[in-house]
Design a protein around this motif. Structure first.
Motif, PDB file in Angstrom:
ATOM      1  N   ALA A 280       7.257  15.086  -8.130  1.00  0.00           N
ATOM      2  CA  ALA A 280       6.675  14.133  -9.083  1.00  0.00           C
ATOM      3  C   ALA A 280       6.736  14.770 -10.475  1.00  0.00           C
ATOM      4  N   ARG A 281       7.077  13.978 -11.456  1.00  0.00           N
ATOM      5  CA  ARG A 281       7.277  14.484 -12.816  1.00  0.00           C
ATOM      6  C   ARG A 281       6.462  13.669 -13.819  1.00  0.00           C
ATOM      7  N   GLU A 282       6.136  14.306 -14.923  1.00  0.00           N
ATOM      8  CA  GLU A 282       5.510  13.577 -16.018  1.00  0.00           C
ATOM      9  C   GLU A 282       6.463  12.465 -16.447  1.00  0.00           C
ATOM     10  N   GLY A 283       5.924  11.280 -16.647  1.00  0.00           N
ATOM     11  CA  GLY A 283       6.737  10.114 -16.999  1.00  0.00           C
ATOM     12  C   GLY A 283       7.100   9.255 -15.803  1.00  0.00           C
ATOM     13  N   ASP A 284       6.991   9.793 -14.584  1.00  0.00           N
ATOM     14  CA  ASP A 284       7.228   8.981 -13.383  1.00  0.00           C
ATOM     15  C   ASP A 284       6.112   7.947 -13.252  1.00  0.00           C
ATOM     16  N   TYR A 285       6.453   6.805 -12.689  1.00  0.00           N
ATOM     17  CA  TYR A 285       5.465   5.743 -12.488  1.00  0.00           C
ATOM     18  C   TYR A 285       4.708   5.931 -11.180  1.00  0.00           C
ATOM     19  N   VAL A 286       3.498   5.383 -11.149  1.00  0.00           N
ATOM     20  CA  VAL A 286       2.634   5.439  -9.976  1.00  0.00           C
ATOM     21  C   VAL A 286       2.162   4.019  -9.669  1.00  0.00           C
ATOM     22  N   VAL A 287       2.237   3.642  -8.401  1.00  0.00           N
ATOM     23  CA  VAL A 287       1.709   2.359  -7.945  1.00  0.00           C
ATOM     24  C   VAL A 287       0.605   2.675  -6.948  1.00  0.00           C
ATOM     25  N   PHE A 288      -0.574   2.164  -7.243  1.00  0.00           N
ATOM     26  CA  PHE A 288      -1.761   2.460  -6.437  1.00  0.00           C
ATOM     27  C   PHE A 288      -2.489   1.165  -6.080  1.00  0.00           C
ATOM     28  N   PRO A 289      -2.442   0.759  -4.793  1.00  0.00           N
ATOM     29  CA  PRO A 289      -3.165  -0.446  -4.370  1.00  0.00           C
ATOM     30  C   PRO A 289      -4.636  -0.123  -4.129  1.00  0.00           C
ATOM     31  N   SER A 290      -5.503  -0.789  -4.862  1.00  0.00           N
ATOM     32  CA  SER A 290      -6.942  -0.567  -4.733  1.00  0.00           C
ATOM     33  C   SER A 290      -7.499  -1.395  -3.583  1.00  0.00           C
ATOM     34  N   LYS A 291      -8.280  -0.754  -2.739  1.00  0.00           N
ATOM     35  CA  LYS A 291      -8.930  -1.465  -1.634  1.00  0.00           C
ATOM     36  C   LYS A 291     -10.177  -2.195  -2.120  1.00  0.00           C
ATOM     37  N   VAL A 292     -10.805  -1.684  -3.168  1.00  0.00           N
ATOM     38  CA  VAL A 292     -12.060  -2.242  -3.660  1.00  0.00           C
ATOM     39  C   VAL A 292     -11.871  -3.628  -4.261  1.00  0.00           C
TER      40      VAL A 292
ATOM     41  N   LEU B 286      -2.929  -5.509 -11.603  1.00  0.00           N
ATOM     42  CA  LEU B 286      -2.471  -6.870 -11.354  1.00  0.00           C
ATOM     43  C   LEU B 286      -2.980  -7.372 -10.004  1.00  0.00           C
ATOM     44  N   PRO B 287      -3.266  -8.668  -9.915  1.00  0.00           N
ATOM     45  CA  PRO B 287      -3.658  -9.213  -8.616  1.00  0.00           C
ATOM     46  C   PRO B 287      -2.483  -9.154  -7.642  1.00  0.00           C
ATOM     47  N   ARG B 288      -2.775  -9.027  -6.384  1.00  0.00           N
ATOM     48  CA  ARG B 288      -1.710  -8.959  -5.373  1.00  0.00           C
ATOM     49  C   ARG B 288      -0.840 -10.203  -5.363  1.00  0.00           C
ATOM     50  N   THR B 289      -1.407 -11.323  -5.815  1.00  0.00           N
ATOM     51  CA  THR B 289      -0.641 -12.570  -5.851  1.00  0.00           C
ATOM     52  C   THR B 289       0.515 -12.506  -6.846  1.00  0.00           C
ATOM     53  N   ALA B 290       0.518 -11.501  -7.738  1.00  0.00           N
ATOM     54  CA  ALA B 290       1.606 -11.341  -8.702  1.00  0.00           C
ATOM     55  C   ALA B 290       2.851 -10.726  -8.061  1.00  0.00           C
ATOM     56  N   PHE B 291       2.731 -10.311  -6.789  1.00  0.00           N
ATOM     57  CA  PHE B 291       3.821  -9.620  -6.102  1.00  0.00           C
ATOM     58  C   PHE B 291       4.312 -10.427  -4.910  1.00  0.00           C
ATOM     59  N   SER B 292       5.585 -10.277  -4.611  1.00  0.00           N
ATOM     60  CA  SER B 292       6.150 -10.931  -3.433  1.00  0.00           C
ATOM     61  C   SER B 292       5.661 -10.219  -2.175  1.00  0.00           C
ATOM     62  N   GLN B 293       5.804 -10.867  -1.034  1.00  0.00           N
ATOM     63  CA  GLN B 293       5.430 -10.238   0.240  1.00  0.00           C
ATOM     64  C   GLN B 293       6.233  -8.962   0.458  1.00  0.00           C
ATOM     65  N   GLY B 294       7.510  -8.994   0.072  1.00  0.00           N
ATOM     66  CA  GLY B 294       8.356  -7.815   0.215  1.00  0.00           C
ATOM     67  C   GLY B 294       7.846  -6.642  -0.607  1.00  0.00           C
ATOM     68  N   ALA B 295       7.433  -6.919  -1.829  1.00  0.00           N
ATOM     69  CA  ALA B 295       6.898  -5.860  -2.691  1.00  0.00           C
ATOM     70  C   ALA B 295       5.584  -5.320  -2.122  1.00  0.00           C
ATOM     71  N   LEU B 296       4.734  -6.200  -1.637  1.00  0.00           N
ATOM     72  CA  LEU B 296       3.472  -5.760  -1.030  1.00  0.00           C
ATOM     73  C   LEU B 296       3.731  -4.910   0.211  1.00  0.00           C
ATOM     74  N   HIS B 297       4.727  -5.284   0.969  1.00  0.00           N
ATOM     75  CA  HIS B 297       5.098  -4.508   2.153  1.00  0.00           C
ATOM     76  C   HIS B 297       5.549  -3.100   1.746  1.00  0.00           C
ATOM     77  N   GLU B 298       6.338  -3.006   0.692  1.00  0.00           N
ATOM     78  CA  GLU B 298       6.797  -1.707   0.195  1.00  0.00           C
ATOM     79  C   GLU B 298       5.624  -0.837  -0.223  1.00  0.00           C
ATOM     80  N   VAL B 299       4.602  -1.446  -0.791  1.00  0.00           N
ATOM     81  CA  VAL B 299       3.403  -0.713  -1.219  1.00  0.00           C
ATOM     82  C   VAL B 299       2.520  -0.404   0.002  1.00  0.00           C
ATOM     83  N   GLY B 300       2.808  -1.028   1.117  1.00  0.00           N
ATOM     84  CA  GLY B 300       2.039  -0.763   2.325  1.00  0.00           C
ATOM     85  C   GLY B 300       0.761  -1.571   2.431  1.00  0.00           C
ATOM     86  N   GLN B 301       0.733  -2.715   1.775  1.00  0.00           N
ATOM     87  CA  GLN B 301      -0.495  -3.502   1.731  1.00  0.00           C
ATOM     88  C   GLN B 301      -0.268  -4.952   2.084  1.00  0.00           C
ATOM     89  N   LEU B 302       0.205  -5.243   3.264  1.00  0.00           N
ATOM     90  CA  LEU B 302       0.356  -6.647   3.660  1.00  0.00           C
ATOM     91  C   LEU B 302      -0.966  -7.298   3.900  1.00  0.00           C
TER      92      LEU B 302
END
Length: 137
Positions: free
Chosen positions: A75-87, A121-137
């Motif tokens: 992981a490097r400075e400048g790399d992006y992070v995607v974090f799905p919040s459970k709360v 962003l709300p999960r509704t802003a993402f496709s099912q495929g994108a949510l699957h990639e994030v591990g949050q179906l």
């Protein structure tokens, strides 16, 4: 001169507020100690993991030690992070702004990197495929 590529990392936690309120991402495995002193090879991380967690299942050794290695060395400075919040069930997007550091005073997740959070962003802003990639179906 070749431009460095930017990577997008996914991360999960059991402590959403830690990441968002302190502008960081972090991993646990507290018993591993300061990951920066282990060495810079995957094999050394595996050896340390087996030493610290002698009862670990064989399949989890490569997976867990690999996650720790990537967090510190890939992981490097400048790399992006995607974090799905459970709360709040939002997808948080940011980028890494610091090198790895170890916080010995942390009650949880002492292995850390600072992050600049850009959007939630709300999960509704993402496709099912994108949510699957994030591990949050």
């Amino acid at each position: 001169m070749e431009a460095a590529s930017t990577t997008v990392w996914g991360i999960h936690t059991m402590n959403d507020s830690l990441f968002l309120s302190q502008d960081l991402i972090a991993v646990g495995w507290d018993a591993m100690g300061d990951l920066s002193v282990i060495g810079a090879s995957r094999d050394v991380y595996k050896e340390k993991y087996m030493e610290v967690y002698p009862n670990a299942k064989k399949g989890s050794i490569a997976t867990c030690s690999g996650m720790l290695y990537r967090f510190v060395h890939e992981a490097r400075e400048g790399d992006y992070v995607v974090f799905p919040s459970k709360v709040d069930r939002k997808i948080n997007i940011g980028y890494i702004v610091s090198a790895y550091f170890y916080d010995a005073t942390a009650a949880m997740y002492p292995n850390r990197r600072r992050v600049k959070w850009l959007k939630s962003l709300p999960r509704t802003a993402f496709s099912q495929g994108a949510l699957h990639e994030v591990g949050q179906l």
